[in-house]
Design an enzyme around this catalytic site. Structure first.
Site, PDB file in Angstrom:
ATOM      1  N   HIS A 157     -89.358 -77.554   5.291  1.00  0.00           N
ATOM      2  CA  HIS A 157     -90.712 -77.744   4.769  1.00  0.00           C
ATOM      3  C   HIS A 157     -91.016 -79.208   4.476  1.00  0.00           C
ATOM      4  O   HIS A 157     -91.948 -79.511   3.720  1.00  0.00           O
ATOM      5  CB  HIS A 157     -90.929 -76.896   3.513  1.00  0.00           C
ATOM      6  CG  HIS A 157     -90.992 -75.426   3.798  1.00  0.00           C
ATOM      7  ND1 HIS A 157     -90.808 -74.451   2.838  1.00  0.00           N
ATOM      8  CD2 HIS A 157     -91.214 -74.753   4.960  1.00  0.00           C
ATOM      9  CE1 HIS A 157     -90.920 -73.252   3.391  1.00  0.00           C
ATOM     10  NE2 HIS A 157     -91.161 -73.413   4.674  1.00  0.00           N
TER      11      HIS A 157
ATOM     12  N   ALA B 299     -78.488 -69.889 -11.085  1.00  0.00           N
ATOM     13  CA  ALA B 299     -77.849 -70.522  -9.926  1.00  0.00           C
ATOM     14  C   ALA B 299     -76.644 -71.350 -10.330  1.00  0.00           C
ATOM     15  O   ALA B 299     -75.647 -71.411  -9.603  1.00  0.00           O
ATOM     16  CB  ALA B 299     -78.868 -71.396  -9.194  1.00  0.00           C
TER      17      ALA B 299
ATOM     18  N   VAL C 123     -88.617 -79.395  -1.067  1.00  0.00           N
ATOM     19  CA  VAL C 123     -88.981 -80.740  -0.626  1.00  0.00           C
ATOM     20  C   VAL C 123     -88.334 -81.812  -1.497  1.00  0.00           C
ATOM     21  O   VAL C 123     -88.565 -83.001  -1.296  1.00  0.00           O
ATOM     22  CB  VAL C 123     -90.517 -80.921  -0.593  1.00  0.00           C
ATOM     23  CG1 VAL C 123     -91.125 -80.029   0.485  1.00  0.00           C
ATOM     24  CG2 VAL C 123     -91.154 -80.629  -1.948  1.00  0.00           C
ATOM     25  N   ASP C 124     -87.512 -81.412  -2.459  1.00  0.00           N
ATOM     26  CA  ASP C 124     -86.772 -82.387  -3.255  1.00  0.00           C
ATOM     27  C   ASP C 124     -85.528 -82.843  -2.499  1.00  0.00           C
ATOM     28  O   ASP C 124     -85.174 -82.290  -1.453  1.00  0.00           O
ATOM     29  CB  ASP C 124     -86.404 -81.813  -4.633  1.00  0.00           C
ATOM     30  CG  ASP C 124     -85.452 -80.610  -4.547  1.00  0.00           C
ATOM     31  OD1 ASP C 124     -84.337 -80.765  -4.013  1.00  0.00           O
ATOM     32  OD2 ASP C 124     -85.818 -79.519  -5.032  1.00  0.00           O
TER      33      ASP C 124
END
Length: 232
Positions: free
Chosen positions: A107, A217, A91-92
């Site tokens: 989301h 990542a 949600v960022d």
């Protein structure tokens, strides 16, 4: 089949930007009861508490910066000759701030507000309160525009269409425990796409992927992108 890459991202891609993951040993769900902060029922019981939780997350997000993994995916979107679609569980807004233009937030997003009475949407202020009136209907029914447990993720028809027509599918920083996202690799496999998991460690659905790459990542995602963009 289109020359399309569909990328699913989860909390792991934003962890190195200082945004917490959920299901790790130290994750958000070990410190908060998800029934209280991430369900419609929890919001109905104690909306002030839920707003405080998301106000804090919104502030945390505002202070975070995109990392090398976000930047690499934005580069892939710019330079890949085919289509690149990022589907995020997050949600960022770090994908967008890194320069990605094609992002589907399944989301929802911290930067959005939603009226529980009339479904009107508008940009969220830094802090929301239970009594905030909806700018469309004036009902004091403001909630974060995020998908809680028990609710249907956004844009599922569009996501399924992309999965049915992609040539590559990648899952980055996901646990493989949340559905329907955990089923995306199987759907992509059934349509003939090459699948790869990029993660800190194997997910719950690792056996479904054709290729795996593990590590932070900020290391594995730029390396994968460089391999795709490298001249043949």
């Amino acid at each position: 089949m289109d020359d399309k890459i569909v990328i699913l991202t989860g909390a792991g891609i934003s962890a190195e930007s200082g945004l917490g993951t959920f299901r790790d040993e130290d994750g958000l769900w070990t410190r908060y009861d998800l029934e209280e902060v991430a369900t419609p029922q929890g919001f109905a019981r104690n909306p002030d508490f839920v707003h405080d939780f998301y106000n804090a997350r919104r502030a945390n997000c505002a202070g975070a910066e995109p990392n090398a993994a976000h930047a690499a995916l934005a580069r892939l979107e710019r330079e890949y000759p085919g289509e690149v679609v990022i589907v995020t569980q997050n949600v960022d807004d770090l994908h967008e701030r890194a320069g990605a233009a094609r992002v589907i937030h399944m989301h929802g997003a911290l930067c959005g507000a939603l009226c529980a009475a009339c479904s009107h949407r508008w940009p969220a202020p830094p802090a929301m309160q239970t009594a905030d009136p909806c700018p469309a209907c004036a009902a004091p029914a403001t909630r974060p525009d995020v998908v809680w447990f028990g609710e249907i993720p956004y844009h599922m028809d569009a996501i399924m269409g992309h999965l049915a027509s992609c040539s590559r599918f990648a899952a980055i920083g996901t646990s493989g425990e949340v559905y329907p996202a955990a089923s995306f690799v199987q759907l992509a496999t059934e349509t003939g796409a090459h699948t790869v998991e990029l993660n800190l460690e194997p997910s719950s659905v690792v056996s479904t992927f054709a290729e795996t790459r593990y590590g932070p990542a900020t290391k594995v995602v730029p390396g994968w992108v460089s391999d795709i963009l490298a001249p043949v």
